[in-house]
Design a protein around this motif. Sequence first.
Motif, mmCIF file in Angstrom:
data_model
loop_
_atom_site.group_PDB
_atom_site.id
_atom_site.type_symbol
_atom_site.label_atom_id
_atom_site.label_comp_id
_atom_site.label_asym_id
_atom_site.label_seq_id
_atom_site.Cartn_x
_atom_site.Cartn_y
_atom_site.Cartn_z
ATOM 1 N N TYR A 174 -23.596 9.491 10.543
ATOM 2 C CA TYR A 174 -23.203 10.732 11.032
ATOM 3 C C TYR A 174 -24.504 11.257 11.800
ATOM 4 O O TYR A 174 -25.633 11.031 11.461
ATOM 5 N N MET A 184 -22.352 19.175 -4.353
ATOM 6 C CA MET A 184 -23.779 18.171 -4.190
ATOM 7 C C MET A 184 -24.978 19.543 -4.240
ATOM 8 O O MET A 184 -24.653 20.278 -3.421
ATOM 9 N N TYR A 200 -26.052 15.401 12.479
ATOM 10 C CA TYR A 200 -26.017 16.731 12.153
ATOM 11 C C TYR A 200 -27.099 17.436 13.201
ATOM 12 O O TYR A 200 -28.213 16.734 13.501
ATOM 13 N N ARG A 208 -17.157 19.197 -0.505
ATOM 14 C CA ARG A 208 -16.228 18.503 0.101
ATOM 15 C C ARG A 208 -14.765 18.371 -0.745
ATOM 16 O O ARG A 208 -14.935 18.534 -1.971
ATOM 17 N N VAL A 229 -18.141 16.801 4.938
ATOM 18 C CA VAL A 229 -19.097 17.567 4.174
ATOM 19 C C VAL A 229 -19.619 19.037 4.528
ATOM 20 O O VAL A 229 -19.887 19.030 5.862
ATOM 21 N N LEU A 289 -30.663 15.474 12.330
ATOM 22 C CA LEU A 289 -30.404 14.551 11.100
ATOM 23 C C LEU A 289 -29.601 13.798 11.410
ATOM 24 O O LEU A 289 -28.185 13.954 11.709
ATOM 25 N N GLN A 329 -23.705 11.194 1.261
ATOM 26 C CA GLN A 329 -24.595 10.881 2.159
ATOM 27 C C GLN A 329 -26.010 11.125 1.957
ATOM 28 O O GLN A 329 -26.510 11.779 1.539
ATOM 29 N N PHE A 374 -21.985 22.304 4.307
ATOM 30 C CA PHE A 374 -23.107 22.613 3.776
ATOM 31 C C PHE A 374 -23.383 23.849 3.764
ATOM 32 O O PHE A 374 -23.022 24.670 4.798
ATOM 33 N N GLY A 401 -36.018 15.383 5.993
ATOM 34 C CA GLY A 401 -34.645 15.228 5.904
ATOM 35 C C GLY A 401 -34.390 15.638 4.378
ATOM 36 O O GLY A 401 -34.862 15.694 3.502
ATOM 37 N N PRO A 402 -32.998 16.274 4.284
ATOM 38 C CA PRO A 402 -32.439 16.495 2.889
ATOM 39 C C PRO A 402 -32.300 15.090 2.003
ATOM 40 O O PRO A 402 -32.086 14.246 2.302
ATOM 41 N N GLU A 403 -32.672 15.485 0.593
ATOM 42 C CA GLU A 403 -32.499 14.361 -0.195
ATOM 43 C C GLU A 403 -31.583 14.755 -1.325
ATOM 44 O O GLU A 403 -31.678 15.976 -1.882
ATOM 45 N N LEU A 404 -30.807 13.637 -1.852
ATOM 46 C CA LEU A 404 -29.706 14.083 -2.762
ATOM 47 C C LEU A 404 -30.279 14.598 -4.131
ATOM 48 O O LEU A 404 -31.044 13.706 -4.671
ATOM 49 N N TYR A 452 -28.715 19.417 -2.286
ATOM 50 C CA TYR A 452 -29.820 18.503 -1.804
ATOM 51 C C TYR A 452 -31.161 19.560 -1.642
ATOM 52 O O TYR A 452 -30.878 20.626 -1.750
ATOM 53 N N PHE A 489 -29.869 11.013 4.086
ATOM 54 C CA PHE A 489 -30.241 11.431 5.301
ATOM 55 C C PHE A 489 -31.534 10.686 5.744
ATOM 56 O O PHE A 489 -32.556 10.083 4.950
#
Lengths: 111, 117
Positions: free
Chosen positions: B33, A34, B35, A92, A99, B90, B106, A101, A43-46, A36, B108
Motif C-alpha cells: 500500500y 487497531m 499512503y 476496518r 483501513v 508511507l 498493515q 485511520f 512510520g507508524p508501528e502497530l 498505532y 509500515f
Amino acid sequence: QKEVEQDPGPLSVPEGAIVSLNCTYSNSAFQYFMWYRQYSRKGPELLMYTYSSGNKEDGRFTAQVDKSSKYISLFIRDSQPSDSATYLCAMRKTSYDKVIFGPGTSLSVIP
Amino acid sequence: DGGITQSPKYLFRKEGQNVTLSCEQNLNHDAMYWYRQDPGQGLRLIYYSQIVNDFQKGDIAEGYSVSREKKESFPLTVTSAQKNPTAFYLCASSMPRGSGGVGETQYFGPGTRLLVL
C-alpha cells in the motif's frame, strides 16, 4: 462528519500518569480496531489489535472497544517519556476492507 | 531481519518533474500500500496492490502512478500532475486476504518526506 475522529491534542502528562486516548467513529460496520504509535518522522508501528467489543491488555497498554457507543480507547499505565509520540487509531469493516485511520493524538510524557 | 524499507528519506521535487519513491519489503507479504500523511489528517490511501502485476486506485490516486512487477517492490511515482505533492509518504504491506486476524494488519516503512523546491 469524518468517519473516524480523534482529539489531536497535544496531550501533556507527567511521567507515571495514566493516559487515556480516544477515538469515535460513525460507521457501525467497523469490527476490527487497531492502535498505532508513530514517533516523529517515522512510520507508524502497530501497538494493539482487537476484534469486536471488549478489552485487550498487553503490558502497560489496554485497548477498549465499545461498539454500542462507537468509541474506542487506549490506556497507557505508568507512562514513560518514551511513550511520547502520536497515536493513531484505525479500523476496518472486514479483514479485507481498506483501513480507515484517525488523524492521531500527539502525546508528550514529561519526566 | 525482515522489514519494509523506503528510500530516499527526503526527496526534493522541482516543478514539472516526476519523482519516484522506492518501497521494498522482505516479509513475503502479498499486499502493499501507499499512503499520504498530511498534518492533522489521517493517512489517506493512494494505491494498493494485492498481488504482483495488479494494483488498484485508492482514495487520492490522481497525480500518482505505481507498478508492481515484483512481490518485494512497489514504487510510487509522483507526477507533475500532482499539484500539491508536499507530504510524508508511507508504504505498508500485509499478508493477503483470507490469512485472518492480525495477519492482515498493515506494517509500515519509515516513510519518505517529499518537498517541493
